[in-house]
Design an enzyme around this catalytic site. Structure first.
Site, PDB file in Angstrom:
ATOM      1  N   HIS A   1       0.831  -1.204   0.000  1.00  0.00           N
ATOM      2  CA  HIS A   1       0.000   0.000   0.000  1.00  0.00           C
ATOM      3  C   HIS A   1       0.870   1.261   0.000  1.00  0.00           C
ATOM      4  CE1 HIS A   1      -3.703   2.297   1.049  1.00  0.00           C
ATOM      5  NE2 HIS A   1      -2.820   3.110   1.613  1.00  0.00           N
ATOM      6  N   GLU A   2       1.807   1.307   0.927  1.00  0.00           N
ATOM      7  CA  GLU A   2       2.668   2.489   1.015  1.00  0.00           C
ATOM      8  C   GLU A   2       3.624   2.572  -0.165  1.00  0.00           C
ATOM      9  OE1 GLU A   2       1.877   4.672   3.071  1.00  0.00           O
ATOM     10  OE2 GLU A   2       0.508   3.430   4.268  1.00  0.00           O
TER      11      GLU A   2
ATOM     12  N   HIS B   1       1.983   4.543  -2.902  1.00  0.00           N
ATOM     13  CA  HIS B   1       2.135   5.986  -2.689  1.00  0.00           C
ATOM     14  C   HIS B   1       3.545   6.439  -3.051  1.00  0.00           C
ATOM     15  CE1 HIS B   1      -1.735   6.312  -0.821  1.00  0.00           C
ATOM     16  NE2 HIS B   1      -1.410   5.672   0.293  1.00  0.00           N
TER      17      HIS B   1
END
Length: 377
Positions: A25-26, A29
């Protein structure tokens, strides 16, 4: 009924499932941020005091926090927890050029969207791997047997009928039929059936079945009352169809998640079915006892849920930021600082309330409140 796994296995399985999901998820980003020229100061898996970490040649601190319940990427210019981009004028020109909030709104939108999308892509990759290794279930949605006295019997279904759609959803396999039915206990739903070359519409009122899994957990599921044709096999999936088929599965599971959440919101399903981190840990431990394949499959489901939850339009979540960037794009200027601050305060309160609520639910599902009532009584 199988015994519950030991606490140490639950903790290890939980960390083994959650860690990669948070990382991907990170990473979504982070990678899109780099593509947009945004600097990253910190990439953290977990919160709180740093347990281990290192700094790369770009100056990004990669670290692991002691509380493994999430993660974050702190981009250049993120000078407050709500990521509101205050005081950008205090940055020197070189840093300001790499600051997140100095970028165009469409780039900020993509950077935030990339986190949930990374979770969906991870699920697609896992499903594609399973499809490549085992193939896809190919049991046709044809009625092999109608159980007497059930919804199918009362609705007039007959052996040999092919179910084309149920509740407005297209049905291609018997697995699709089971997935759609299970989410709709006691609902009256339309059904399209092909019988001897002719298509007809039937309305059926599904019944409710209470299932208990091998670990003793109880679930309310809808029941139609039919059996498939004898035999079940897996059909090989051509290489060029792996990703489309895995994407279809991911979309279908996401739609089922949305349906289940809407049923809880509208009162058609009990709020006790909402689980939190403790329930997630228990399920991860249970699946780990069944084998690596079952565990990887539950990781894919967790990844879809994580991506979906983060897209909800709640301040403090990615979806809340996406709503603000959409408003900014329409207004051609961001909302006022005070309005954003109150929104994020409300979002934080809502998330904190949800965490407390799901924790109470989880403890109740473990039987804690029943045991306490016995002690008090």
């Amino acid at each position: 009924m199988l015994e519950q796994p030991p606490v140490w296995l639950i903790l290890i399985a939980f960390l083994a499932a959650l860690g990669p999901l948070v990382f991907f998820h990170e990473l979504g980003h982070y990678l899109v941020g780099r593509w947009c020229g945004v600097g990253a100061e910190t990439f953290s898996i977990g919160f709180g005091r740093e347990v281990a970490g290192w700094t790369d040649k770009r100056g990004t601190r990669w670290k692991v926090g002691w509380l493994p319940l999430g993660g974050y990427v702190r981009f250049t210019g993120d000078m407050d927890p709500a990521s509101m981009g205050r005081n950008l004028d205090q940055l020197d020109p070189a840093l300001r050029a790499r600051a997140f909030h100095a970028k165009p709104v469409w780039q900020r939108f993509l950077i935030v969207l990339a986190g949930p999308m990374a979770n969906f892509l991870l699920a697609i990759a896992i499903f594609a791997g399973f499809l490549m290794a085992y193939g896809a279930p190919s049991t046709p949605p044809v009625v092999g047997k109608v159980i007497e006295g059930t919804a199918a019997d009362r609705g007039g279904l007959r052996p040999g009928d092919r179910i084309l759609s149920l509740a407005g959803r297209e049905v291609e396999t018997f697995t699709d039929l089971q997935r759609i039915t299970s989410l709709r206990p006691n609902e009256t739903v339309p059904m399209e059936v092909e019988r001897r070359g002719a298509t007809r519409r039937i309305d059926v009122t599904l019944t409710e079945r209470v299932d208990k899994d091998r670990f003793g957990q109880v679930y309310r599921v809808g029941q139609l009352g039919i059996m498939p044709l004898p035999g079940r096999h897996f059909q090989p999936v051509p290489p060029l169809q792996l990703i489309p088929e895995a994407t279809r599965l991911t979309i279908e599971i996401t739609r089922s998640t949305m349906t289940g959440l809407w049923q809880i919101v509208t009162g058609r399903r009990p709020v006790e079915e909402i689980g939190g981190p403790l329930k997630m840990a228990q399920i991860a431990g249970q699946q780990a006892t069944l084998g690596i394949e079952q565990f990887i499959q539950i990781v894919a489901l967790f990844s879809i849920n994580l991506g979906f939850i983060n897209l909800l339009p709640v301040p403090m979540l990615d979806g809340g930021h996406l709503v603000l960037y959409t408003v900014e794009a329409v207004r051609r200027r961001p909302l006022g600082e005070r309005a954003q601050e109150w929104m994020f305060r409300g979002g934080f309160a809502a998330l904190l309330t949800l965490i407390v609520f799901t924790t109470v639910n989880d403890l109740g599902s473990f039987g804690l409140w029943e045991r306490l009532s016995r002690l008090i009584g």
